[in-house]
Structure formats: C-alpha cells, structure tokens
Design a protein around this motif. Structure first.
Motif, PDB file in Angstrom:
ATOM      1  N   PHE A  30      -9.031   5.052   1.255  1.00 31.46           N
ATOM      2  CA  PHE A  30      -8.831   3.606   1.611  1.00 31.46           C
ATOM      3  C   PHE A  30      -9.273   3.451   3.007  1.00 31.46           C
ATOM      4  CE2 PHE A  30      -5.634   4.928  -1.466  1.00 31.46           C
ATOM      5  CZ  PHE A  30      -5.469   3.937  -2.428  1.00 31.46           C
ATOM      6  N   PHE A  87       0.933  -1.239   0.148  1.00 36.05           N
ATOM      7  CA  PHE A  87       0.097   0.056  -0.139  1.00 36.05           C
ATOM      8  C   PHE A  87       0.883   1.268   0.091  1.00 36.05           C
ATOM      9  CE2 PHE A  87      -1.722   3.292   2.936  1.00 36.05           C
ATOM     10  CZ  PHE A  87      -2.746   3.664   2.202  1.00 36.05           C
ATOM     11  N   ALA A  99      -6.824   7.906   4.132  1.00 38.06           N
ATOM     12  CA  ALA A  99      -6.777   6.616   4.730  1.00 38.06           C
ATOM     13  C   ALA A  99      -7.358   6.573   6.095  1.00 38.06           C
ATOM     14  CB  ALA A  99      -5.296   6.048   4.716  1.00 38.06           C
TER      15      ALA A  99
END
Length: 307
Positions: A126, A37, A47
């Motif tokens: 994310f 990632f 995120a």
C-alpha cells in the motif's frame, strides 16, 4: 478514527512545550481513510507513506509509544530518535517507512510489491501519498512499472486539494481529474468521498480483493481535507490561502460526526468506553516518551547506509 484524532490533538496541544523538536504534519480531518485501511490490511502486507504519515503508521499497527518517543527524539523511538515525525517505521508490522521528500516513498512501495511477486508471498503493498505527489516524475514511472508488471500494489491518494499553500488550481490544469489521468496510464481506478469511512472501506476492500486475484494495480483517490496548517500544530486560516467558507464546508463533513450520525445512539456506551481507553493509552505513551532517554552521540552513524 477517534483514536487517530485524539492522538494528533494531543500532539498539537503539547507541541508548544518545545520538547518535540521536529516538524510535524498532522492529519486532523483526514481520519476516515487510515481507519478504514486498518480494518482491511493484514500484518504481513507492506505499507509506506509520506511526511503526513502518523495515521498510516498507527493504522498499520505501528506502536504508539515508540511513535511518540520518536517525535520526542528519544532512543526508544521507532527510528531510534533519528528520524522524527516524518521518518517513521516499524518492520514488525511491515510498515516500511515514511519520507519527508514528496513522492519519495512511492517507488519504494512499488519495489516492495515486486519483491512480493518474485517471492510469491501474496503480500500487497500500500502506497499512501497526497495530491502533490502525482506531480512528481517518479509517480508516473512507478505507475507505469506497476501496471506493466501487474504488481500487487494499491496506491492511496488522499487528495486534500493543497500542496502546502498552493491549491490544485495553480498546480494542475483546470478540469483535470487525477483519477481519470492516472486511469489513462493503465491501472484500475476508484474514487469516493474520503470522509465517509463506510464508502472508503468498501472502496479499499474492493481494490484489495481484486489485487489479491492478480488484477492489480489499483489507484484510489479519496477526497478529504486537513484542518490544521500544512506543517505544525495550529490553525492557519488567517493566512488567507483558503477561505473560511471552504474550511467550514469541510469541517461540516467531519468523518467522525458523519459516522456517529449514522450510528445515532446505538453505540453510545461503547463510544464512551473507547474515549476512556484512548485517553489512558495516550497518557501512557507521552509518559513513556518523557521518561525515555536521548540516544548517545556515538550512535549517530549507526544504521546509516549512505552519506
């Protein structure tokens, strides 16, 4: 991967000193997903993560010194010493927080994706979570909303097969595939070995490429395994909720050794250099945390927006 593991090992090693007064959920054995990632995500992307979020925080570019200081409860911590291990954030790199409540950060991540759509910023959100979070009602609501609105969000499920001490077999129907179940709800799904960093990289990269084209959301399921206890710095195989055979099977799938085997001796010199650099970085981070001061009592309610 090595950096994440070395940091978590040092936390585990020092935890018994009694200076880290918050629960810690370590992810030794699960380093491949955050490492891959880190090579794909941009600083401007969003995120969010869960209680087991150290690796995701670091992979997004979160500051190691302030993370360790946070675990020590110091005012120099990334949450000013108020959140501890399970509540990390660093808005300078758009890491928007971890949460101790299972599934709690999922709708937040979807909301961040909605903000990207409204503002037309082309940011991807994310959302990291475990297999236990897919049993929460808000997970289904969030998947549905993200799919209906075609939001730029990538859900990353690290399926390590356990929720605390409960295996999937006592929590979900036999034969269920999480990715197939989620796929029936509408988003595109991909899955692969979560301990093979190359496969993980290709899988995340494909999802990101498609999401940037407006073809999101994506749900990714990575099969992996935590080595230590659910919460804490120790091994807990003596409790009997998982067999020694199962544990050893996954230990043999060590993501770092798996990659090293592929590289063989080609990057040995570089690997040794990485080890030395990481060791120095970790020592500096713990020294920073030790020397930092605790927050003043009067600051207890600063930054609190709900009571």
């Amino acid at each position: 991967m090595y950096r994440i593991r070395a940091i978590e090992q040092e936390i585990s090693k020092r935890y018994s000193e009694g200076k880290m007064r918050c629960p810690t959920h370590l992810s030794l054995g699960q380093e491949a997903v955050p490492a891959a990632f880190s090579e794909i995500v941009s600083k401007t992307d969003f995120a969010v993560s869960s209680h087991r979020g150290h690796a995701h925080y670091l992979a997004k570019g979160g500051n190691l010194k302030t993370m360790i200081a946070e675990i020590y409860g110091k005012k120099t911590g990334c949450s000013k010493g108020k959140g501890g291990s399970m509540h990390l954030n660093d808005t300078s790199v758009n890491f928007m927080g971890t949460s101790a409540i299972v599934g709690n950060s999922i709708p937040i991540g979807v909301g961040l994706a909605l903000s990207s759509r409204i503002k037309k910023t082309n940011q991807i959100s994310f959302v990291f979570h475990g297999d236990g979070a897919v049993e929460e009602g808000v997970f289904f609501e969030s998947i549905n909303f993200a799919t209906v609105k075609k939001l730029p969000v990538v859900f990353i499920c690290e399926n390590n097969f356990y929720s605390v001490y409960s295996p999937l077999s006592v929590r979900q129907p036999n034969g269920r595939s999480i990715s197939k179940m989620v796929g029936a709800l509408g988003p595109k799904v991909l899955k692969c070995d979560g301990n093979d960093v190359i496969k993980v990289y290709k899988t995340i990269n494909k999802a990101v490429s498609e999401t940037k084209k407006g073809n999101g959301p994506y749900f990714l399921e990575f099969f992996t395994y935590r080595w230590l206890e659910h919460c804490g710095p120790n091994f807990d195989n003596n409790l009997g909720y998982r067999s020694k055979k199962e544990f050893q099977k996954w230990k043999n799938k060590d993501p770092i050794k798996k990659l090293a085997k592929k590289l063989k001796n080609k990057f040995l010199q570089k690997r040794n250099k990485i080890h030395l650099e990481v060791k120095k970085e970790i020592n500096n981070a713990f020294e920073y945390a030790e020397k930092s001061k605790f927050p003043e009592p009067k600051t207890a309610y600063e930054g609190v927006y709900a009571k």
